[in-house]
Design a protein around this motif. Structure first.
Motif, short mmCIF file in Angstrom:
data_model
loop_
_atom_site.label_atom_id
_atom_site.label_comp_id
_atom_site.label_asym_id
_atom_site.label_seq_id
_atom_site.Cartn_x
_atom_site.Cartn_y
_atom_site.Cartn_z
N HIS A 67 0.55 -1.08 -0.26
CA HIS A 67 -0.08 0.11 -0.21
C HIS A 67 0.85 1.02 0.09
O HIS A 67 1.18 1.81 1.13
N PHE A 69 2.01 5.24 -0.42
CA PHE A 69 1.25 6.35 0.04
C PHE A 69 2.78 7.47 0.12
O PHE A 69 3.32 7.39 0.10
N HIS A 76 -3.02 7.77 -0.38
CA HIS A 76 -2.86 6.70 -1.02
C HIS A 76 -3.38 6.77 -1.90
O HIS A 76 -4.05 5.86 -2.60
#
Length: 115
Positions: A67, A69, A76
């Motif tokens: 993920h 970001f 994100h």
């Protein structure tokens, strides 16, 4: 079609190529908090316009999804993983695309909470 996107402050900018026919909303513990609407493309269709070093990455659970970001503004814009067939994929948050109206797209709901 080519799309441009970024985090809020612009420290992470990218282009993605493909057709957006639907988006996915996941109810797992992180996606439900982020509020992302994801569009999946092969990873080679996502091109960073800013240095990869600008990305911060969070992984949890089985550590299969990266993920990404922005460490400056916290947005994100996309994540990366491998699909069940072994293909590298990018999950692009369509809320981060420039001048794109996602409100008319069908939303597929994914029960990530049950995984």
């Amino acid at each position: 079609m080519n799309y441009k996107g970024s985090c809020h402050c612009g420290q992470i900018a990218f282009e993605a190529e493909g057709e957006i026919s639907e988006v996915m909303e996941c109810n797992c513990s992180i996606c439900s908090r982020k509020g992302s609407l994801m569009w999946f493309v092969p990873r080679d269709k996502l091109h960073l316009l800013t240095p990869e070093e600008n990305l911060a990455t969070y992984m949890f659970g089985e550590h299969t999804i990266r993920h990404h970001f922005c460490p400056k503004c916290g947005i994100h814009p996309f994540g990366e993983a491998t699909d069940p067939s072994g293909n590298r994929m990018a999950a692009i948050n369509v809320r981060c695309l420039e001048d794109f109206d996602f409100s008319s797209l069908p939303v597929k709901h994914f029960d990530g909470r049950s995984l």
